[in-house]
Design an enzyme around this catalytic site. Structure first.
Site, PDB file in Angstrom:
ATOM      1  CG  HIS A  65       2.869  -1.715 -15.276  1.00  0.00           C
ATOM      2  ND1 HIS A  65       2.313  -3.160 -14.825  1.00  0.00           N
ATOM      3  CD2 HIS A  65       3.776  -2.049 -16.002  1.00  0.00           C
ATOM      4  CE1 HIS A  65       3.302  -4.072 -15.307  1.00  0.00           C
ATOM      5  NE2 HIS A  65       4.022  -3.275 -16.021  1.00  0.00           N
TER       6      HIS A  65
ATOM      7  CD  GLU B  18       5.625   1.987  -8.670  1.00  0.00           C
ATOM      8  OE1 GLU B  18       4.597   1.758  -8.200  1.00  0.00           O
ATOM      9  OE2 GLU B  18       6.382   1.285  -8.979  1.00  0.00           O
TER      10      GLU B  18
ATOM     11  CG  ASN C 253      -2.677  -0.523 -12.901  1.00  0.00           C
ATOM     12  OD1 ASN C 253      -2.557  -0.708 -11.838  1.00  0.00           O
ATOM     13  ND2 ASN C 253      -1.973  -1.162 -13.836  1.00  0.00           N
TER      14      ASN C 253
ATOM     15  N   GLY D  45       0.838  -1.462   0.060  1.00  0.00           N
ATOM     16  CA  GLY D  45       0.122   0.028   0.010  1.00  0.00           C
ATOM     17  C   GLY D  45       0.847   1.266   0.035  1.00  0.00           C
TER      18      GLY D  45
ATOM     19  NE  ARG E  37      -8.502 -11.654  -7.680  1.00  0.00           N
ATOM     20  CZ  ARG E  37      -8.241 -13.148  -7.922  1.00  0.00           C
ATOM     21  NH1 ARG E  37      -7.300 -13.420  -7.546  1.00  0.00           N
ATOM     22  NH2 ARG E  37      -9.156 -14.001  -8.390  1.00  0.00           N
TER      23      ARG E  37
HETATM   24  C1  GRF Z   1       3.929  -1.014  -7.339  1.00  0.00           C
HETATM   25  O1  GRF Z   1       5.157  -1.235  -7.790  1.00  0.00           O
HETATM   26  C2  GRF Z   1       3.162  -0.706  -8.455  1.00  0.00           C
HETATM   27  O2  GRF Z   1       3.369  -0.035  -9.490  1.00  0.00           O
HETATM   28  C3  GRF Z   1       2.530  -2.410  -8.764  1.00  0.00           C
HETATM   29  O3  GRF Z   1       2.443  -2.659  -7.540  1.00  0.00           O
HETATM   30  C4  GRF Z   1       3.262  -2.373  -6.650  1.00  0.00           C
HETATM   31  C5  GRF Z   1       2.486  -1.823  -5.441  1.00  0.00           C
HETATM   32  O4  GRF Z   1       3.070  -1.427  -4.435  1.00  0.00           O
HETATM   33  N1  GRF Z   1       1.041  -2.308  -9.500  1.00  0.00           N
HETATM   34  P1  GRF Z   1       2.322  -0.784  -3.236  1.00  0.00           P
HETATM   35  O5  GRF Z   1       1.409  -1.958  -2.655  1.00  0.00           O
HETATM   36  O6  GRF Z   1       1.792   0.496  -3.606  1.00  0.00           O
HETATM   37  O7  GRF Z   1       3.718  -0.523  -2.183  1.00  0.00           O
END
Ligand code: GRF
Length: 223
Positions: free
Chosen positions: A113, A178, A111, A15, A95
């Protein structure tokens, strides 16, 4: 003040992206608010944290649906509607969503990624980037379409791949980006500055000109 757009954040694990979005929403001028944090796993660290923060949370455990994805997605959709959600942000939600669900939320389902899409859709993106010897890697926020990790790209951030990187060091460098780029992309979407035309997202925002290179040319200025 204009009302802030209610967003659901869907998670399955740690998270950290949910937390980055939550922190962004604390700014008084942020155009979205988290109306619901939902996990498909009751023990996800992120959902426990969301509860501690006093956010509205819910768990829809996919194991109760015995592989019936349509039924899981119908329950999810019902919960999102009940919460009055207008944008759904997937943040490490492990999912695959069915086509009817994706179509129902078209252009309101986003989303993050961990690669520079369309490179490296799917899992193990950092290991695959290292194996290929790419010099730039990164992350992408995109609107979701039925095909896995596809859809109009809202924002991306690139990082250098360094010679002594391991999967863990590269993942950490990407993750830091991110956490910057997801709040930015959600802001653009919530402000109505993302328009989809011809399968691409057109962003109504100022652009930075310039180039990113790795390795840097000799004598290049590094800020
Ligand atoms: C992240 O690297 C995101 O890009 C991918 O899953 C991971 C989730 O990390 N889809 P977090 O649970 O937000 O720390």
């Amino acid at each position: 003040m204009t009302p802030r757009v209610p967003v659901a954040v869907l998670i399955s694990g740690r998270g950290s992206n949910f937390l980055a979005l939550h922190e962004a929403t604390l700014a008084p001028d942020y155009p979205a608010r988290i109306a619901l944090v939902l996990s498909n796993r009751p023990d996800a660290a992120g959902i426990l944290r969301a509860r501690e923060l006093g956010l509205v949370t819910d768990v829809i455990d996919h194991r109760q649906f015995r592989g019936a994805r349509e039924e899981f997605d119908a329950a999810l959709d019902a919960r999102l509607r009940e919460a009055g959600v207008e944008i759904v942000a997937l943040a490490g939600f492990m999912r695959v969503l069915t086509e009817p669900f994706v179509n129902r939320w078209q252009d309101r389902l986003v989303n993050i990624h961990p690669s520079l899409l369309p490179a490296y859709p799917g899992l193990d993106t950092h290991a695959r980037a290292l194996a290929d010897g790419v010099k730039l890697h990164g992350c992408t926020v995109h609107l979701v379409r039925a095909a896995l990790d596809s859809g109009p790209i809202i924002a991306q951030a690139a990082v250098p791949v360094l010679p002594d990187d391991s999967e863990a060091t590269l993942a950490a460098r990407v993750l830091a980006q991110e956490h910057r780029v997801y709040p930015l992309a959600l802001r653009l979407l919530a402000e109505g500055r993302v328009r989809v035309a011809g399968g691409r997202a057109i962003i109504d925002a100022p652009h930075a000109a310039g180039a990113l290179a790795n390795p840097l040319p000799e004598g290049a200025f590094v800020a």
